[in-house]
Structure formats: C-alpha cells, structure tokens
Design an enzyme around this catalytic site. Structure first.
Site, PDB file in Angstrom:
ATOM      1  N   ASP A 125     -34.495  37.422 -71.546  1.00  0.00           N
ATOM      2  CA  ASP A 125     -35.800  37.281 -72.191  1.00  0.00           C
ATOM      3  C   ASP A 125     -35.695  36.424 -73.441  1.00  0.00           C
ATOM      4  OD1 ASP A 125     -36.822  39.022 -70.332  1.00  0.00           O
ATOM      5  OD2 ASP A 125     -36.953  40.737 -71.695  1.00  0.00           O
TER       6      ASP A 125
ATOM      7  N   TYR B  89     -24.747  45.657 -71.333  1.00  0.00           N
ATOM      8  CA  TYR B  89     -25.637  45.298 -72.434  1.00  0.00           C
ATOM      9  C   TYR B  89     -25.366  46.201 -73.639  1.00  0.00           C
ATOM     10  CZ  TYR B  89     -28.737  42.442 -69.500  1.00  0.00           C
ATOM     11  OH  TYR B  89     -29.265  41.463 -68.691  1.00  0.00           O
TER      12      TYR B  89
END
Lengths: 251, 251
Positions: free
Chosen positions: A51, A112
C-alpha cells in the site's frame, strides 16, 4: 538472465510497489533504473503490491533480461542500480536465479512488522515510520490477542472491500506483540495476507489495548467473517514488509 | 516563569540550533512557536549550538516568560508547543525551573552518539541519520582507540579552526565503540566539547578502522595538539546530541 533482488524502501513518497500511470511507484523507479543501466527496458516483477506509505526491508523482485545486454555480475548489480535509484530505495542483495523463478510463486509466505509508538510526546525520528499513539499501550493484552490470529482461519473480517481473492482462508505461522522501549511491535508471519489484513489486525490490537475489543470478539470475528466486528485499518506508515519466505527452488 | 524544555529534532533541514538571519534554525522555530502560543516574543535559550545537519534527542533549552502571559501548566506545554512546531522538532518534556537556571551554566556535560552504518549496501532508513561507510568496520580496534580519549586532555588536535574558546582542555568521562547489528556506535560523554570535536574524533576512529591512524598517533595528538595528525571531520548527519547532564540546581 533472471536476477532476484532484495530491496528496502521507505514507502512515504510512493503509491506502493505497483506501477500506476498517475502516481509515483517503486516499480516504476526500478523500470527506469534497469533501462538506464542496460540501455533497454526489461520486466521487473515484484512479490506483491504494497500500500501507499508502507515500508519494506526485504521486498523481493526479479529483473529478467533477454541476454542481449552486456552481462553484469550479480554482486555488482546492487551498486549499479543504487546509483540510478532514489535515495529512499536500495537494492540490498542480488543473485542470479533460474529463469522460471517467480517472486510470488516461489515463496511461501511473508513476515510483517507493525510499529506503534506510545511515548508521551511525538518522536520526530519516527515521523512516517510508526503509528504515534502518544498514550501508553498495554502490550501484554495486545500480545494475548495477537496470538489468536495464529493458525488457519477465514480472515474475511480482516480484509477491506476490494480484496482480489475469493478465498479468504490464510494460515498465520506466528503472531505476537512485544515492547521495545517506547515502541510496541506487532510481528506476524503467514502464508499470505489479504488486502489491508495486517493493518486491520494492527487496528484491532490497538482497540484491544484501549478496551474497545476483547479476545472473544476476535475469536468470533475469525468465525463469522464480519468486517464491522473488528478494529479500524491502522495507518500505513507503521507497517514494514520485513522479509519474504523463499521456497528452495524446484519445490 | 522559566520553563526548561527537553527537545528532540532531526537536524537535516536546519542550520543548527542557533538563530542565523539567512538560514532556518531550530531556535527560530521555537521563537515563533512561543510567540504564537503566548502572543508575545520571549527569550529562548539553548544549551549549545549544534552544527547544521546534526540531530538531537535530548537538547535542553529554556523559555523565559515575563509573567504577563496567561499561565500554562508545564505538563501541557509540550503539546501546546508541538502543534506549533514543524514535525521534525518535538518537545519531549517541560518543567518549571528557578529563574536563574541557565541551560548552559547549570549543566556539567553532554553525551553524544555517532552512528556509522557498515552494511554492504546503503540503508534508506538511515539516510541522513548515519554515516554510511558500506564496508565493514573494525569495531574492536575503534573501541580500543576510543578509550584513549577518556580523561583530561588538551583537545587542540580535535577541534576546527574557528573554535571560540582559548582553553582546549576538556575532560572526557566515557568513550567507547560498540556494534549494534549493521551499525557501529561511538558514544562519548564529557564536560564540554570544542568546535567539531566529536566529529573529528569519529573521523579519527574511522581512520583507525581502516589502518590510516593507530593508537600511538592518537596518544601523540592528545599531547602535541596538531589538527593535521588526526582524522577528517566526519559528516554531521551521523551525530546525535543524546542528553545534557544537569547539575542539581544551586550547585
């Protein structure tokens, strides 16, 4: 030649990895650097989109040349590309891989990290690099809740509208929260992540810390698949793609 | 009221702390924020100048009001100033101190940190925040050399022309080098530092690592006071003013 690159970038100034005609993408910077280096446009393929505003420490992409270029040793490639890339992007490593290697299909998962900062006053060194909450988080409650994500679940509650995949079942290998000084770090590793999934997990853990969501809400959400039952989508600038887990080639 | 502020800033976009008519200084940002908050210009006094590009984690300054302003609690002051300061500056703490407190004279020393990065390829997350050497440093040799700085010495070899003080004798309380992952960190604490002193120490330690300077060169430099016998001035962006050591007031 198929070169596999390990890449770091600060996502702040980019719309994400993926090329977009009207925005600045990391992929486009690579396409231009590769063209400048080899004198010809070659395909640059990433392991995933990221993103806008999301950072990467160990993103993977391949650069596939057609053999007509002057050859370059893979150990010289990081430097040769870095001088052609903006300062907020860096090739950390390069290696030659078989032609058939694909950074999406020859990997089995990703790790992540989501960074919350909860010092009393804002920290300029973490501007755009952490979600600055500025009131104390309860990392122990967050950690208990984070562990509920482990295992195979239907993560429909944890994805935004617009997710491209119909199958929302994913396996989370590891998920935990720990304090590191004035930051609280959520780490999650899994075989795949839906659109905004890690950011919704992070937003949910924030709501757990402030008592708006409890563990049974999460357990229920992992069964009922209702987006409204979990937390907000945490802002992108706290999120880092740490590393991509590679299959030994051939598997 | 005399408010003592603990301040962090990223030095990249500033000419340093000290006001300069034709450049952007941290002090000027404070003068403007204070004027905006109180509706009146009050003196803002720093504990030292810092060089252009040098960062601070625990800089000290005072804001001295004249009592005509609407009073503000010191625990509300950081937030009230932070909304009026650029994002790369932050007030971390504020407290009311006696009127006679001066951030230069009521302190007895400072701690600096200099960060070298020696990973193979550049690290975008440390852009402007470390000296990126990009070949392996010898932290053990650097640490042995750093220890020679400890004690009272004439640091004439370790200051740039333009130092304002005639007396070049300073006492270094602690000085060491340690690896932290792909960074090598030089920490030094002392009762005072001459112009560019920490950056010249850091440049000298770099030369020790690559074999251009040895320990006896440093011992000699601490006796003979010749700037040419030590290393270069390391770039400013690796340097952080960590904290200022305060005297208990009244001493």
């Amino acid at each position: 030649m198929n070169y596999l690159l390990t890449v770091s970038y600060i996502g702040t100034n980019y719309c994400g990895w993926q090329y977009q005609p009207n925005a600045r993408s990391v992929q486009e910077c690579f396409q231009n650097a590769v063209e400048d280096l080899f004198g010809k446009r070659f395909p640059v393929t990433g392991c995933s989109r990221t993103d806008s505003g999301v950072h990467a420490k160990g993103f993977l992409c391949t650069v596939k040349t057609d053999g007509t270029e002057s050859p370059i040793d893979s150990d010289k490639l990081p430097m040769a590309l870095n001088v052609r890339l903006p300062q907020d992007i860096s090739v950390r490593e390069a290696e030659a891989v078989p032609d058939a290697f694909h950074p999406r299909y020859n990997t089995y998962g990703k790790e992540y990290r989501y960074i919350f900062y909860d010092g009393k006053c804002r920290n300029p060194f973490l501007q755009n690099r952490a979600w600055q909450i500025c009131h104390r988080l309860d990392e122990s409650k967050m950690n208990s809740a984070a562990r509920l994500f482990c295992g195979e679940h239907d993560f429909s509650s944890f994805c935004s509208v617009g997710t491209s995949d119909d199958n929302h079942v994913r396996t989370v290998f590891e998920s935990n929260v720990a304090r590191e000084g004035e930051t609280v770090v959520f780490r999650v590793t899994g075989n795949g992540f839906l659109y905004n999934m890690v950011r919704i997990m992070a937003g949910t853990l924030y709501d757990v810390s402030r008592g708006k969501i409890n563990e049974s809400d999460i357990s229920r959400a992992l069964k009922c698949g209702n987006r409204a039952s979990v937390g907000m989508t945490a802002p992108p600038y706290g999120l880092y793609l740490e590393r991509v887990l590679r299959k030994p080639f051939g598997e």
